[in-house]
Design a protein around this motif. Structure first.
Motif, PDB file in Angstrom:
ATOM      1  N   SER A 198       0.634  -1.234  -0.056  1.00 48.23           N
ATOM      2  CA  SER A 198      -0.052   0.255   0.151  1.00 48.23           C
ATOM      3  C   SER A 198       0.922   1.240   0.026  1.00 48.23           C
ATOM      4  O   SER A 198       1.931   1.172   0.551  1.00 48.23           O
ATOM      5  CB  SER A 198      -0.880  -0.033   1.209  1.00 48.23           C
ATOM      6  N   THR A 199       0.440   2.242  -0.666  1.00 48.80           N
ATOM      7  CA  THR A 199       1.250   3.466  -0.798  1.00 48.80           C
ATOM      8  C   THR A 199       0.801   4.345   0.168  1.00 48.80           C
ATOM      9  O   THR A 199      -0.216   5.406   0.000  1.00 48.80           O
ATOM     10  CB  THR A 199       1.291   4.074  -2.410  1.00 48.80           C
ATOM     11  N   VAL A 200       1.034   4.457   1.413  1.00 53.21           N
ATOM     12  CA  VAL A 200       0.536   5.200   2.542  1.00 53.21           C
ATOM     13  C   VAL A 200       1.556   6.500   2.607  1.00 53.21           C
ATOM     14  O   VAL A 200       2.778   6.146   2.761  1.00 53.21           O
ATOM     15  CB  VAL A 200       0.614   4.550   3.810  1.00 53.21           C
ATOM     16  N   PRO A 201       1.238   7.410   2.609  1.00 48.93           N
ATOM     17  CA  PRO A 201       2.086   8.844   2.782  1.00 48.93           C
ATOM     18  C   PRO A 201       2.683   9.103   4.422  1.00 48.93           C
ATOM     19  O   PRO A 201       2.209   8.370   5.004  1.00 48.93           O
ATOM     20  CB  PRO A 201       1.181  10.066   2.545  1.00 48.93           C
ATOM     21  N   VAL A 202       3.766   9.402   4.029  1.00 46.41           N
ATOM     22  CA  VAL A 202       4.390   9.577   5.521  1.00 46.41           C
ATOM     23  C   VAL A 202       3.784  10.407   6.488  1.00 46.41           C
ATOM     24  O   VAL A 202       3.583  10.273   7.597  1.00 46.41           O
ATOM     25  CB  VAL A 202       6.198  10.076   5.181  1.00 46.41           C
ATOM     26  N   SER A 241      -0.084  12.307   6.772  1.00 48.37           N
ATOM     27  CA  SER A 241      -1.293  12.377   6.177  1.00 48.37           C
ATOM     28  C   SER A 241      -1.720  13.741   6.664  1.00 48.37           C
ATOM     29  O   SER A 241      -1.868  14.080   7.973  1.00 48.37           O
ATOM     30  CB  SER A 241      -2.352  11.462   6.350  1.00 48.37           C
ATOM     31  N   PRO A 242      -2.349  14.613   5.824  1.00 47.92           N
ATOM     32  CA  PRO A 242      -2.869  15.958   6.523  1.00 47.92           C
ATOM     33  C   PRO A 242      -3.974  15.741   7.518  1.00 47.92           C
ATOM     34  O   PRO A 242      -4.694  15.130   7.545  1.00 47.92           O
ATOM     35  CB  PRO A 242      -3.445  16.672   5.193  1.00 47.92           C
ATOM     36  N   THR A 266      -0.641  26.091  19.206  1.00 44.27           N
ATOM     37  CA  THR A 266      -0.156  24.915  18.316  1.00 44.27           C
ATOM     38  C   THR A 266      -1.272  24.619  17.101  1.00 44.27           C
ATOM     39  O   THR A 266      -2.435  24.427  17.406  1.00 44.27           O
ATOM     40  CB  THR A 266       0.097  23.841  19.162  1.00 44.27           C
ATOM     41  N   LEU A 267      -0.651  24.406  16.124  1.00 46.43           N
ATOM     42  CA  LEU A 267      -1.607  24.134  14.988  1.00 46.43           C
ATOM     43  C   LEU A 267      -1.024  22.785  14.421  1.00 46.43           C
ATOM     44  O   LEU A 267      -0.044  22.676  13.896  1.00 46.43           O
ATOM     45  CB  LEU A 267      -1.618  25.191  13.605  1.00 46.43           C
ATOM     46  N   GLN A 268      -1.825  21.526  14.667  1.00 46.82           N
ATOM     47  CA  GLN A 268      -1.367  20.423  14.015  1.00 46.82           C
ATOM     48  C   GLN A 268      -1.553  20.199  12.759  1.00 46.82           C
ATOM     49  O   GLN A 268      -2.779  20.255  12.068  1.00 46.82           O
ATOM     50  CB  GLN A 268      -2.261  19.043  14.880  1.00 46.82           C
ATOM     51  N   LEU A 269      -0.530  19.818  11.996  1.00 50.98           N
ATOM     52  CA  LEU A 269      -0.693  19.634  10.309  1.00 50.98           C
ATOM     53  C   LEU A 269      -0.886  18.241   9.991  1.00 50.98           C
ATOM     54  O   LEU A 269      -1.437  18.371   8.730  1.00 50.98           O
ATOM     55  CB  LEU A 269       0.583  20.243   9.789  1.00 50.98           C
ATOM     56  N   ASP A 270      -0.635  17.321  10.665  1.00 52.97           N
ATOM     57  CA  ASP A 270      -0.996  15.828  10.028  1.00 52.97           C
ATOM     58  C   ASP A 270      -1.647  15.133  11.157  1.00 52.97           C
ATOM     59  O   ASP A 270      -1.890  15.716  12.263  1.00 52.97           O
ATOM     60  CB  ASP A 270       0.458  15.204   9.871  1.00 52.97           C
ATOM     61  N   SER A 271      -2.394  14.223  10.727  1.00 50.92           N
ATOM     62  CA  SER A 271      -3.377  13.483  11.527  1.00 50.92           C
ATOM     63  C   SER A 271      -2.539  12.714  12.634  1.00 50.92           C
ATOM     64  O   SER A 271      -3.341  12.348  13.696  1.00 50.92           O
ATOM     65  CB  SER A 271      -4.344  12.460  10.720  1.00 50.92           C
ATOM     66  N   GLU A 272      -1.305  12.371  12.757  1.00 55.01           N
ATOM     67  CA  GLU A 272      -0.565  11.549  13.624  1.00 55.01           C
ATOM     68  C   GLU A 272      -0.057  12.403  14.568  1.00 55.01           C
ATOM     69  O   GLU A 272       0.564  11.964  15.570  1.00 55.01           O
ATOM     70  CB  GLU A 272       0.395  10.639  13.061  1.00 55.01           C
TER      71      GLU A 272
END
Length: 318
Positions: A43-47, A49-50, A91-97
């Motif tokens: 699977s091509t999972v991005p490093v 994810s927004p 703080t602004l979180q940019l990715d889901s993790e």
């Protein structure tokens, strides 16, 4: 008669073999063997994810009030006043993790980075009676964490999280550059983490982010090593090279809550500096955490210029 029975027996045998073959094939289709299991395509999972749901933007605030008494070598009072310091963390979180974030700190005014030792602003009580209500965007940087690595790039805080003291670069300053920390152990360990900061710290007339004069070449390199000596004793070793000055500082923190009911922590600092000024400093601080996240501390520090034999002393309670 015997031939007819032999024919029937042969027919029954063939029939049973056919039934067993059909059952074997059907079972193989229902429960395929491991060797016949198809290998799924990678699977091509991005490093990263927004993050489409930034729930937390305002992270918190720190407000401290203190009384400052300072004397010079002639025992003349240079500071005798009430002061305060306020920081608001955004703080602004940019990715889901939660690995990539934008961080900003809006706070009260400081002196220029060359003189952060008078960091807090006046309450209007004491020998400086003017109250200062101004707030400034002091720090704005990218924060990225992956496993044991921690990277920050931008207009950074002057010290990593958890490092404090009376003789360091005060926490409400800024350094334009990059910071990297590698965590060796999350639990008690001789060396818990190692960090290095490289950037520029220059004199400026305003702590406002967009009014600063940002240089190109770095003029400060700072290294921290932190660890545990025991369950109650922690240490920090700090080495700083700023312009033509070099500083080496050590901090020993002792947790005394189980021994002394009225003191939670005792910190002992020692520093030595060389370069344009040959300096030596000592500081002793005690801390007590009260209810509702209120921390009370009492700090005594003495910093001496070994060339001119001047030794300003500082007593603070906040």
């Amino acid at each position: 008669m015997m031939r007819a029975m032999r024919t029937d027996f042969t027919f029954m045998t063939l029939f049973l073999i056919r039934v067993l073959l059909i059952a074997t094939v059907a079972a193989a289709e229902v429960n395929p063997s491991p060797s016949s299991t198809p290998i799924p395509a990678p699977s091509t999972v991005p490093v990263l994810s927004p993050n489409r749901d930034p729930l937390r933007i305002f992270e918190g605030s720190n407000v401290s009030v203190r009384y400052r008494s300072q004397h010079d070598v002639a025992n003349t009072t240079t500071y005798n006043q009430g002061q305060y310091n306020a920081d608001f963390h955004i703080t602004l979180q940019l990715d889901s993790e939660g690995k990539l974030k934008l961080r900003a700190i809006v706070g009260t005014e400081t002196d220029s980075p060359a003189n952060f030792n008078t960091d807090a602003v006046n309450l209007g009580i004491g020998n400086h009676t003017k109250f200062n209500p101004n707030l400034y965007l002091r720090n704005f940087y990218v924060d990225y964490k992956e496993g044991a690595s921690h990277l920050e790039v931008g207009s950074l805080q002057t010290t990593p999280s958890g490092v404090s003291g009376a003789l360091n670069l005060d926490s409400n300053g800024w350094v334009n550059g990059a910071f990297y920390q590698y965590t060796i152990a999350d639990k008690q360990h001789w060396i818990r983490d190692v960090s290095v900061m490289v950037g520029q710290m220059a004199v400026t007339d305003s702590p406002q982010l967009w009014r600063r004069k940002v240089g190109v070449s770095p003029n400060i390199i700072q290294v921290h090593v932190r660890g545990d000596l025991s369950q109650i004793a922690k240490y920090t070793v700090e080495a700083t090279n700023y312009d033509n000055d070099q500083y080496l500082r050590g901090i020993l923190e002792l947790a005394t809550k189980d021994v002394l009911a009225f003191i939670d922590q005792v910190s002992i600092e020692e520093m030595i500096g060389s370069g344009d000024q040959l300096q030596q400093g000592f500081a002793l601080s005690i801390k007590k955490k009260l209810k509702n996240e209120i921390l009370m501390s009492l700090v005594y520090s003495r910093k001496e210029d070994l060339l001119t034999n001047t030794n300003p002393q500082l007593m603070m309670m906040e």
